[in-house]
Design an enzyme around this catalytic site. Sequence first.
Site, mmCIF file in Angstrom:
data_model
loop_
_atom_site.group_PDB
_atom_site.id
_atom_site.type_symbol
_atom_site.label_atom_id
_atom_site.label_comp_id
_atom_site.label_asym_id
_atom_site.label_seq_id
_atom_site.Cartn_x
_atom_site.Cartn_y
_atom_site.Cartn_z
ATOM 1 N N GLY A 182 1.707 2.132 3.715
ATOM 2 C CA GLY A 182 2.767 1.315 4.292
ATOM 3 C C GLY A 182 4.120 1.593 3.667
ATOM 4 O O GLY A 182 5.138 1.708 4.363
ATOM 5 N N SER B 27 0.823 -1.207 0.000
ATOM 6 C CA SER B 27 0.000 0.000 0.000
ATOM 7 C C SER B 27 0.857 1.256 0.000
ATOM 8 O O SER B 27 2.013 1.251 0.428
ATOM 9 C CB SER B 27 -0.906 0.019 1.231
ATOM 10 O OG SER B 27 -0.143 0.206 2.415
ATOM 11 N N GLU C 110 7.007 -0.476 -4.518
ATOM 12 C CA GLU C 110 6.001 -0.487 -5.591
ATOM 13 C C GLU C 110 4.674 -0.292 -4.901
ATOM 14 O O GLU C 110 4.257 -1.134 -4.104
ATOM 15 C CB GLU C 110 6.090 -1.801 -6.374
ATOM 16 C CG GLU C 110 5.206 -1.812 -7.607
ATOM 17 C CD GLU C 110 3.857 -2.431 -7.330
ATOM 18 O OE1 GLU C 110 2.908 -1.648 -7.093
ATOM 19 O OE2 GLU C 110 3.744 -3.653 -7.343
ATOM 20 N N CYS D 132 -1.685 -4.909 -8.960
ATOM 21 C CA CYS D 132 -1.202 -3.528 -8.906
ATOM 22 C C CYS D 132 -1.328 -2.841 -10.259
ATOM 23 O O CYS D 132 -1.256 -1.620 -10.345
ATOM 24 C CB CYS D 132 0.244 -3.477 -8.424
ATOM 25 S SG CYS D 132 1.306 -4.711 -9.182
#
Length: 503
Positions: free
Chosen positions: A243, A240, A263, A300
């Site tokens: 995070g 995330s 990422e 993603c």
Amino acid sequence: MSFIPHGKHLIAGTWVASPDTFQSTPIDGSAHTFGIGTADMVNTACDAAEEAFWSYGYSSRKNRAAFLNTIADEIEARADAITQIGTEETGLPEARLQGERGRTVGQIRLFASHILAGDYLDRRHDPALPDRAPLPRPDLKMVQRPIGPVAVFGASNFPLAFSTAGGDTASALAAGCPVVVKGHPAHPGTGEIIAEAIHAAIKACDLHPGVFSFIQSNSNDVGGALVQHPHIKAVGFTGSLRGGRALFDLCAARAEPIPCFTELGSVNPVFLLPQALAKRGTAIAQGWAGSLTIGAGQFCTNPGILVMIDGPDTDAFVAAAKTALSGMAAQAMLTDGIAAALRDGRSAIAGAESVSTVVDVASDGRTAAPSVFETDATTFLADPALQHEVFGPLGLIVRVKDANQMAEVARSLEGQLTCTLHLEDGDIALGRTLMPILERKAGRVLANGFPTGVEVADAMVHGGPYPASTNFGATSVGTMAIRRFLRPVCYQDIPDALLPQDL
């Protein structure tokens, strides 16, 4: 082959239990108990990684390639057990886990071949010019060298390919860097069995046990201690935005700041140009629906925003997308938390001003069904929250007035992993207008395809400007990922006997 996790941590070659524990939350099968790592375990693992670097960081490419191939062999030897525990923990179909295992093994073997070829070393030599006037030039040689121990964080949505032995770990080990992995609590048993495979490979290749350690936790304490440990020289993270940004800030705040290769979030916008819309609108709608919902949208590179010039062809596209999506059943999400976050994000978009619903199938618990909304460009440009990633099978169609407004929407975007164009020959002029914008926004630009599915290859870039990642010059997929864990060293007038063997 059945696998029952033991719940221990692999610390410098030893499986270690811890008094504090957490329970896994499988979607199928029994829950298991796993230890919660401690700061002392982090210290032991990082100290061992530093000690291992003095041998592993100076080992031959041939030996490291053999180690990587042995890891791949050991993972394949546990194939059925990996699929069993992986499906229990994540709810992903067996075929998906088997394919992801193949991808994981494939990228490990790719890095073995890559380092044997040696091109990644970027070796350079400027011979001495002792007679050059007005000043002589010394002999200069340069090569890429490993940076030291690396911390890797497992990802929630790819329990194999982006986790314990995923691309971050494979590229760091290929570079010559020991690795300490913080396992993801969404699939701790899957992480454990992969750690067992790496442990077996370390023993088979007679390597220092500190080359790899694996620590479990369901809190942020272990991760924080890991990225702040002075022996850690870089961090790899997939997850995330919140995070990843927290880890990035911790890395930057260290007494010795280190790179944090993350990422993060991306809505992967798709621009559907007029001639392609007129000629292939229905087929593109069906393809977009499939890409949007594959794996319950937990990719993603999920194409979450689609931009089109308003008109009758756009109406037909929306109708075709609605037809394609309305019959799709709810799918299992990876965790209860991800499912809850999806519901919150869906509610926020559905409740936004001037946003209408195309399709929104009810779902609850740990399942998700497709949701698609639409709005106009004026609303989209005025509300930055509509750009935020909602992780799951959710899409937003943005209707623009004309080509100029389409370019304005493109310029408004944050950094992305991917941007996509659907176009025909008659759209080339508009495509030329958009391309300079899109290549500034994304690490990968596609034509007439969909971004889900990231090829593991030499030319792949899986990264992009912030907030897609925190380092726009790096990729977490493909052979160029190894560059993250190397640094150039120049050797001036050094005798050949003292140079690294790669020179």
